[in-house]
Structure formats: C-alpha cells, structure tokens
Design an enzyme around this catalytic site. Structure first.
Site, short mmCIF file in Angstrom:
data_model
loop_
_atom_site.label_atom_id
_atom_site.label_comp_id
_atom_site.label_asym_id
_atom_site.label_seq_id
_atom_site.Cartn_x
_atom_site.Cartn_y
_atom_site.Cartn_z
N ARG A 35 -15.60 59.49 30.83
CA ARG A 35 -14.23 60.33 30.88
C ARG A 35 -13.06 59.87 31.59
NH1 ARG A 35 -13.32 65.73 33.90
NH2 ARG A 35 -11.72 66.71 33.00
N HIS A 39 -9.44 59.17 30.38
CA HIS A 39 -8.25 59.77 31.22
C HIS A 39 -7.33 58.75 31.37
CE1 HIS A 39 -9.42 64.27 31.80
NE2 HIS A 39 -9.90 63.89 30.58
N ASP A 40 -8.00 57.59 31.84
CA ASP A 40 -7.15 56.47 32.14
C ASP A 40 -6.10 55.99 30.89
OD1 ASP A 40 -5.87 54.32 33.41
OD2 ASP A 40 -7.31 52.89 32.65
N SER A 49 -4.22 53.64 35.90
CA SER A 49 -3.09 54.44 36.69
C SER A 49 -3.98 55.34 37.31
CB SER A 49 -2.14 54.73 35.43
OG SER A 49 -2.61 55.34 34.34
N GLU A 61 -1.76 60.69 39.14
CA GLU A 61 -2.54 61.36 38.24
C GLU A 61 -3.66 62.02 38.51
OE1 GLU A 61 -3.28 58.54 35.03
OE2 GLU A 61 -1.15 57.82 35.08
N ASN A 67 -7.48 66.42 36.38
CA ASN A 67 -8.50 65.24 36.80
C ASN A 67 -9.46 65.39 37.88
OD1 ASN A 67 -7.81 63.47 34.85
ND2 ASN A 67 -5.76 62.78 35.83
N HIS A 164 -18.74 64.33 24.64
CA HIS A 164 -19.40 65.53 25.00
C HIS A 164 -20.81 65.86 24.88
CE1 HIS A 164 -15.06 67.25 25.37
NE2 HIS A 164 -15.37 66.30 26.26
N ASP A 208 -24.54 70.17 26.13
CA ASP A 208 -25.70 70.20 24.99
C ASP A 208 -26.90 70.16 25.95
OD1 ASP A 208 -26.52 67.53 25.62
OD2 ASP A 208 -25.52 66.90 23.74
N THR A 210 -29.27 68.18 26.32
CA THR A 210 -29.54 66.69 26.84
C THR A 210 -28.39 66.03 27.53
OG1 THR A 210 -29.27 65.71 24.45
CG2 THR A 210 -31.34 66.40 25.10
N ASP A 215 -26.85 61.28 22.58
CA ASP A 215 -27.58 61.32 21.30
C ASP A 215 -26.40 62.33 20.30
OD1 ASP A 215 -27.53 63.96 22.33
OD2 ASP A 215 -29.80 63.97 22.83
C1 HEM Z 1 -10.81 66.16 22.12
C2 HEM Z 1 -10.20 66.43 23.20
C3 HEM Z 1 -11.01 66.63 24.41
C4 HEM Z 1 -10.72 67.55 25.21
C5 HEM Z 1 -9.96 68.85 25.10
C6 HEM Z 1 -11.50 67.47 26.52
C7 HEM Z 1 -11.79 68.42 27.37
C8 HEM Z 1 -12.54 68.30 28.45
C9 HEM Z 1 -12.98 69.26 29.51
C10 HEM Z 1 -12.00 70.60 29.80
C11 HEM Z 1 -14.03 69.00 30.13
C12 HEM Z 1 -14.67 69.48 31.38
C13 HEM Z 1 -13.95 69.28 32.61
C14 HEM Z 1 -14.35 70.26 33.73
O1 HEM Z 1 -14.58 71.54 33.44
O2 HEM Z 1 -14.65 69.72 34.97
C15 HEM Z 1 -14.28 67.49 29.76
C16 HEM Z 1 -15.35 66.99 30.17
C17 HEM Z 1 -15.87 65.62 29.69
N1 HEM Z 1 -15.17 64.77 28.85
FE1 HEM Z 1 -13.79 65.39 27.55
N2 HEM Z 1 -12.15 66.22 26.25
C18 HEM Z 1 -11.90 65.66 25.24
C19 HEM Z 1 -11.90 64.58 24.74
C20 HEM Z 1 -12.88 63.46 25.30
C21 HEM Z 1 -13.02 62.26 25.12
C22 HEM Z 1 -12.32 61.44 24.03
C23 HEM Z 1 -13.92 61.57 26.07
C24 HEM Z 1 -14.40 60.25 25.97
C25 HEM Z 1 -14.31 59.30 25.15
C26 HEM Z 1 -14.24 62.71 26.66
C27 HEM Z 1 -15.20 62.75 27.90
C28 HEM Z 1 -15.76 63.87 28.61
C29 HEM Z 1 -17.05 63.88 29.28
C30 HEM Z 1 -18.23 62.60 29.40
C31 HEM Z 1 -17.11 65.15 30.10
C32 HEM Z 1 -18.00 65.33 30.94
C33 HEM Z 1 -17.80 64.72 32.65
C34 HEM Z 1 -18.73 65.09 33.55
O3 HEM Z 1 -19.68 65.64 33.34
O4 HEM Z 1 -18.28 64.78 34.81
N3 HEM Z 1 -13.70 63.73 26.45
N4 HEM Z 1 -13.64 67.36 28.50
#
Ligand code: HEM
Length: 287
Positions: A35, A39-40, A49, A61, A67, A164, A208, A210, A215
């Site tokens: 993530r 975000h970077d 950044s 940021e 973030n 995700h 999910d 897992t 996966d």
């Molecule tokens: C498609 C648009 C996306 C939206 C709207 C989105 C939004 C979010 C949100 C709201 C969370 C949870 C944050 C929280 O409640 O603390 C999250 C977690 C996460 N996002 Fe996204 N995301 C998107 C795309 C991506 C992309 C492109 C990646 C990486 C390539 C990504 C990787 C992750 C990961 C791995 C988590 C889990 C983080 C953790 O467990 O610490 N997301 N995302």
C-alpha cells in the site's frame, strides 16, 4: 560495470533481508509495504514523498487521514541505514520502497516482477496533495477515470485492486455501507462487518479469508457479494469490470500476470529525473 552490478545486487539483497526479517516477525506488514508503494507513486510520482516527516512549516502526506493507517516505515528505514553504511548516496528511498513492495508481494506468495532502478527522491510532500488518492466510496467508472488519468487501463484497475488480497480495512472505511440499503452486499457478510464495527472505528476487517496470503480469494469474495469496501464490490457490480473479476476469480495465474504488469507500471509512475530530485540520506527528511 562489474563493480556497479555487484553493488546493485548487494543493495537488492539488503532490501530483501530487511523485508524478510520484518515480515517473519509480523506477516501483516506485507500489506503495509504494498500500500505504501501505491500511496507514494500515486501522489507526486514514485519519489518517496510519502516518507517525509512533517516539519513546523509543512504538514506532510503521511499525516493525511488517508495515510494514517500506512505501515512499514521502519522497514524502509532499516534497509536505508544498512545501504548507506555500505554504499552512501546511491540508492534512493523511492527505489527502496519499490523493491520492498515487490519483495513483499513475493513473500506473501505472489508473483515476482522486475523493476528498473534509478528513481530520485522528491523534495515536496504536502498533505493537500493526498486528495488525489482514490476514496473507498468511488464507483467503478470513477475508479476507471481516476486511474485512467494516470495511464492505467480498466484491466490495471481491477488487477491492482487485487492487492486487497492482503491486509485489512478499518471500520471507518466501510461503515457507511451498513446504514444504506445495499443489495450488492451479502446479508450475512453485512452482519460480519457490523460485528467488526461494534468494536469501534479503528476495528479491522480482513479483505478476504486469507489476509496474509497473496492469492485470488479477494475476487472470489467479490463474487460472493462479500467485498469489504464499496470500491471493491463495485468492480463486480459493474458490467464493464465484472468479466475481469470473474476471470481473476477463475484463473489465479491470469491475475498474477496482469498484476505484475500493472505493478511495474505503478512502480514507474512519474519517476523524477536527477535534476528534479536527490538521493536522501535519511528517508524522513530532505538533505
Ligand atoms: C482502487 C482504488 C483503491 C481504493 C479506493 C483503496 C482504498 C483502501 C482503503 C480504504 C484501505 C483500508 C485503509 C484503512 O481502513 O485503514 C486500503 C487498504 C489497502 N490497500 Fe487499497 N485502495 C485502492 C487501491 C489499492 C492499490 C492499487 C493497492 C496496491 C497496489 C492497494 C493496496 C492496499 C493494501 C495492501 C491494503 C491493506 C493495508 C494494511 O493492511 O495495512 N490498494 N485500501
């Protein structure tokens, strides 16, 4: 030439070691690193950044609400310190984020992809820039538009959302779904989400079944109307993206292949040239 490729290989090993050690102690940090790359790169390009700390004159940021739940900064610091000790001033923090995210994907069982190095670290990190991060309340066409502006295809959007497959969302990111009638949300899963939220806004819901394994279970969850975020479930609800979700749910190898391509694109987003950046000595402050 030989000396340089030896150095690059060594630095790659240092990052891999920092990531492996940290993830062995806490596997949930793989999600944090992946993530972090997103975000970077999505804000100001892949220029680290996201790592800059706020100062008395500037809110960075990383202090934006979007973030605050980012994790894994210490892993980047650890790799940077070890690299600077051996070979100062050569490897940017932006390169370290990109390598660490790639290593985290592999560590969790996902595909390896090659990324060019040579990113420079930026000098700007402003909280207001983070408004360009996608909100979890966007629908599929809005997601396609937001990512399309940065050169990503609808296929990239669905494949990247597959990140995700790892990690969690906090209740505050999805609780709005629980108060509006939503036929695209399975009623038993809605009860699960409500139960999570009964522990407060910061309570965590895995995306999910897992959460530490890379996966295609995330796509299976979307098919079962059990996507956690509105922005996840919308990808199955919308005819334009549903076929992609179904394809990845059916064929994990196809997901892995498309994810590799999309992550390579993400890792190269608006990379800075030497004159626009620097190689930071400490990832949290500009030189
Ligand atoms: C498609 C648009 C996306 C939206 C709207 C989105 C939004 C979010 C949100 C709201 C969370 C949870 C944050 C929280 O409640 O603390 C999250 C977690 C996460 N996002 Fe996204 N995301 C998107 C795309 C991506 C992309 C492109 C990646 C990486 C390539 C990504 C990787 C992750 C990961 C791995 C988590 C889990 C983080 C953790 O467990 O610490 N997301 N995302």
């Amino acid at each position: 030439m030989l000396a340089r490729s030896f150095t690059i290989k060594n630095n790659k090993m240092i990052v891999a070691n920092s990531v492996n050690n940290a993830l062995q102690a806490d596997p949930t940090l793989a999600a944090g690193l992946i993530r972090m790359l997103f975000h970077d790169c999505f804000i100001e390009g892949c220029d680290a950044s996201i790592l800059l700390d706020s100062t008395k004159d500037n809110t960075a940021e990383k202090d934006s609400p979007a973030n605050l739940s980012l994790r894994g900064y210490e892993i980047i610091d650890d790799a940077k310190e070890k690299i600077e000790n051996r070979c100062p001033g050569v490897v940017s923090c932006a390169d370290i984020i990109a390598m660490a995210a790639r290593d985290a994907v592999v560590w969790a069982g996902g595909p390896y992809y090659n990324i060019p190095k040579g990113r420079f670290d930026g000098k700007r990190s402003k909280i207001e820039d983070t408004r360009n991060l996608p909100s979890p309340f966007l629908n599929a066409s809005q997601l396609i538009q937001t990512f399309g502006q940065r050169g990503f295809t609808p296929q990239d959007v669905v494949a990247l959302s597959g990140a995700h497959t790892l990690g969690v969302a906090q209740c505050s990111s999805f609780k709005a779904r629980l108060t509006t009638p939503d036929s695209s949300l399975d009623s038993t899963f809605a009860n699960t989400l409500s139960k999570t939220c009964s522990a407060g806004d910061n309570a965590e819901q895995p995306f999910d079944a897992t959460r530490n394994i890379f996966d295609n279970a995330y796509f299976n969850a979307l098919q079962m109307k059990s996507g956690v975020l509105f922005s996840d479930q919308t990808l199955f609800n919308t005819p334009r993206t549903r076929n992609l979700v179904n394809g990845y749910a059916f064929n994990q190898a196809k997901f892995f292949f498309d994810f590799q391509q999309a992550m390579r694109k993400m890792s190269n987003l608006d990379v800075k040239l030497g004159t626009q950046g620097e190689v930071r000595q400490n990832c949290r402050v500009i030189n």
